[in-house]
Design a protein around this motif. Structure first.
Motif, mmCIF file in Angstrom:
data_model
loop_
_atom_site.group_PDB
_atom_site.id
_atom_site.type_symbol
_atom_site.label_atom_id
_atom_site.label_comp_id
_atom_site.label_asym_id
_atom_site.label_seq_id
_atom_site.Cartn_x
_atom_site.Cartn_y
_atom_site.Cartn_z
ATOM 1 N N LYS A 65 64.921 42.771 55.851
ATOM 2 C CA LYS A 65 64.519 44.118 56.258
ATOM 3 C C LYS A 65 64.553 44.249 57.780
ATOM 4 O O LYS A 65 64.923 45.305 58.321
ATOM 5 C CB LYS A 65 63.123 44.445 55.731
ATOM 6 C CG LYS A 65 63.049 44.571 54.221
ATOM 7 C CD LYS A 65 63.900 45.723 53.708
ATOM 8 C CE LYS A 65 63.736 45.908 52.219
ATOM 9 N NZ LYS A 65 64.601 46.997 51.686
ATOM 10 N N LYS A 68 68.046 44.673 58.651
ATOM 11 C CA LYS A 68 68.483 46.008 58.240
ATOM 12 C C LYS A 68 68.087 47.045 59.283
ATOM 13 O O LYS A 68 68.842 47.993 59.547
ATOM 14 C CB LYS A 68 67.854 46.371 56.893
ATOM 15 C CG LYS A 68 68.201 47.776 56.419
ATOM 16 C CD LYS A 68 67.508 48.108 55.102
ATOM 17 C CE LYS A 68 67.806 49.541 54.680
ATOM 18 N NZ LYS A 68 67.125 49.888 53.406
ATOM 19 N N GLU A 131 61.095 52.030 63.142
ATOM 20 C CA GLU A 131 62.119 51.735 62.146
ATOM 21 C C GLU A 131 61.782 50.458 61.385
ATOM 22 O O GLU A 131 61.994 50.383 60.166
ATOM 23 C CB GLU A 131 63.490 51.608 62.823
ATOM 24 C CG GLU A 131 64.649 51.292 61.889
ATOM 25 C CD GLU A 131 64.907 52.367 60.849
ATOM 26 O OE1 GLU A 131 65.687 52.111 59.912
ATOM 27 O OE2 GLU A 131 64.341 53.479 60.960
ATOM 28 N N ARG A 133 58.756 49.346 60.776
ATOM 29 C CA ARG A 133 57.683 49.717 59.836
ATOM 30 C C ARG A 133 58.266 50.388 58.596
ATOM 31 O O ARG A 133 57.839 50.134 57.465
ATOM 32 C CB ARG A 133 56.676 50.653 60.514
ATOM 33 C CG ARG A 133 55.845 50.017 61.615
ATOM 34 C CD ARG A 133 54.772 50.963 62.118
ATOM 35 N NE ARG A 133 54.129 50.433 63.308
ATOM 36 C CZ ARG A 133 54.455 50.785 64.550
ATOM 37 N NH1 ARG A 133 55.408 51.700 64.743
ATOM 38 N NH2 ARG A 133 53.839 50.249 65.581
ATOM 39 N N ARG A 134 59.232 51.243 58.816
ATOM 40 C CA ARG A 134 59.808 52.005 57.712
ATOM 41 C C ARG A 134 60.521 51.099 56.712
ATOM 42 O O ARG A 134 60.301 51.210 55.495
ATOM 43 C CB ARG A 134 60.796 53.052 58.251
ATOM 44 C CG ARG A 134 61.341 53.993 57.174
ATOM 45 C CD ARG A 134 62.451 54.863 57.712
ATOM 46 N NE ARG A 134 63.676 54.099 57.964
ATOM 47 C CZ ARG A 134 64.533 53.741 56.998
ATOM 48 N NH1 ARG A 134 64.295 54.049 55.732
ATOM 49 N NH2 ARG A 134 65.624 53.064 57.306
ATOM 50 N N VAL A 135 61.361 50.198 57.211
ATOM 51 C CA VAL A 135 62.147 49.367 56.289
ATOM 52 C C VAL A 135 61.290 48.292 55.634
ATOM 53 O O VAL A 135 61.511 47.943 54.470
ATOM 54 C CB VAL A 135 63.363 48.736 57.008
ATOM 55 C CG1 VAL A 135 64.330 49.802 57.482
ATOM 56 C CG2 VAL A 135 62.943 47.839 58.157
ATOM 57 N N ALA A 137 58.225 48.655 54.820
ATOM 58 C CA ALA A 137 57.447 49.368 53.804
ATOM 59 C C ALA A 137 58.244 49.555 52.514
ATOM 60 O O ALA A 137 57.667 49.900 51.470
ATOM 61 C CB ALA A 137 56.994 50.720 54.346
ATOM 62 N N GLU A 138 59.551 49.332 52.573
ATOM 63 C CA GLU A 138 60.374 49.435 51.366
ATOM 64 C C GLU A 138 60.147 48.268 50.407
ATOM 65 O O GLU A 138 60.476 48.366 49.223
ATOM 66 C CB GLU A 138 61.849 49.491 51.749
ATOM 67 C CG GLU A 138 62.261 50.733 52.522
ATOM 68 C CD GLU A 138 63.702 50.670 52.991
ATOM 69 O OE1 GLU A 138 64.226 51.698 53.433
ATOM 70 O OE2 GLU A 138 64.311 49.565 52.914
ATOM 71 N N LEU A 139 59.626 47.164 50.920
ATOM 72 C CA LEU A 139 59.384 45.999 50.069
ATOM 73 C C LEU A 139 58.375 46.344 48.980
ATOM 74 O O LEU A 139 57.370 47.006 49.233
ATOM 75 C CB LEU A 139 58.860 44.824 50.900
ATOM 76 C CG LEU A 139 59.844 44.120 51.812
ATOM 77 C CD1 LEU A 139 59.109 43.118 52.687
ATOM 78 C CD2 LEU A 139 60.930 43.422 51.008
ATOM 79 N N GLU A 140 58.614 45.865 47.778
ATOM 80 C CA GLU A 140 57.726 46.166 46.655
ATOM 81 C C GLU A 140 56.308 45.698 46.935
ATOM 82 O O GLU A 140 55.338 46.408 46.645
ATOM 83 C CB GLU A 140 58.253 45.503 45.384
ATOM 84 C CG GLU A 140 57.403 45.791 44.162
ATOM 85 C CD GLU A 140 57.951 45.147 42.903
ATOM 86 O OE1 GLU A 140 57.315 45.260 41.847
ATOM 87 O OE2 GLU A 140 59.033 44.521 42.989
ATOM 88 N N PHE A 143 54.824 48.143 49.450
ATOM 89 C CA PHE A 143 54.657 49.462 48.844
ATOM 90 C C PHE A 143 53.458 49.471 47.894
ATOM 91 O O PHE A 143 52.650 50.404 47.890
ATOM 92 C CB PHE A 143 55.931 49.860 48.098
ATOM 93 C CG PHE A 143 55.852 51.205 47.439
ATOM 94 C CD1 PHE A 143 55.866 52.361 48.208
ATOM 95 C CD2 PHE A 143 55.756 51.311 46.064
ATOM 96 C CE1 PHE A 143 55.792 53.608 47.598
ATOM 97 C CE2 PHE A 143 55.678 52.553 45.455
ATOM 98 C CZ PHE A 143 55.694 53.711 46.227
#
Length: 265
Positions: A65, A68, A131, A133-135, A137-140, A143
């Protein structure tokens, strides 16, 4: 080794050696000119997870991430972002983990950016942190933690400021749980260093115990091994090596031989 055998080291000296070893492993893939000014390219990260078992899974998920967030612009290994991470629990600093029953599992991480990806001013830094923080936060795992509505900040990122603590002390803080002994859950706090961890993960375990023996046979008994069509252990390197060693040109074979010796040593 002589130092360790003949001199009793103080805890501060042991800590210093530990921090230096971790840092050296984290930046070993970089060329020497990337090693100047590391302190200006460091991000400190804390990510909370819901359960103990999610710590190591989250660590392995966080690194891609991070890459990414920078558009995977660090594809060549000598430009790859460095990441040091370890699990932690409430009370580690005061040796009170047991009193809190291993509560509040979280990950501490240190991101060290190559020069080409480091922001140039405060606005750029804030954009990078947002950015990230955003990506992440995509981790299960992250989330799910955010859905629980916990009070603490689930993903905390900040540009490291070294007016009080230098990078060595930051590494010691991030890995403090890994450096303490726990009779249970100790494996959850293990320090992971990237991209070194990815290289280890990509290495095929079935080769680990027989690597030198097998590749020596590959070199010395290549015709015999090559004739074993049922042998499914050939990887691309092995196939290329067999092909090259079968070349009629002496120079080509000598080059392959030199490469092979370098590889196994």
């Amino acid at each position: 080794m002589v130092l360790l055998n003949n001199q009793k080291l103080k805890k501060t000296e042991i800590d210093r050696i530990h921090a230096q070893q971790v840092l050296a492993s984290a930046v070993a893939h970089w060329p020497s000119d990337e090693l100047h000014g590391l302190d200006n390219r460091v991000i400190f990260l804390t990510v909370h997870v819901a359960t103990r078992d999610e710590i190591q899974t989250a660590i392995h998920g966080i690194y891609p991430k991070i890459r990414k967030a920078f558009g995977f612009k660090d594809r060549p290994i000598n430009q790859r972002i460095s990441f040091i991470a370890a699990g932690d629990f409430r009370g580690t600093r005061n040796n009170a983990v047991g009193c809190f029953d291993f509560e509040a599992p979280h990950v501490h991480g240190i991101i060290i950016l190559p020069k080409a990806l480091a922001p140039e001013d405060d606005d750029d830094w804030e954009a990078v942190l947002e950015e990230l923080r955003r990506v992440i936060a995509e981790l299960e795992e992250v989330f799910n933690m955010m859905r629980l509505g916990r009070e603490e900040v689930v993903v905390d990122l900040r540009k490291a400021a070294f007016d009080k603590y230098d990078l060595q002390h930051l590494i010691l803080y991030a890995t403090k749980a890994d450096r303490k002994y726990f009779d249970v859950f100790g494996d959850l706090t293990k320090c992971r260093i990237f991209p070194l961890e990815d290289i280890r993960t990509g290495y095929r375990p079935e080769h680990a115990k027989v690597e030198i023996e097998y590749r020596t046979r590959l070199h010395l008994e290549r015709d015999k091994l090559y004739a074993q069509s049922a042998n499914h252990r050939f990887d691309r390197f092995e196939t290329e090596h067999l092909s090259t060693m079968s070349a009629k040109d002496d120079a080509t074979r000598q080059k392959a031989q030199a490469r092979f010796k370098y590889y196994i040593h």
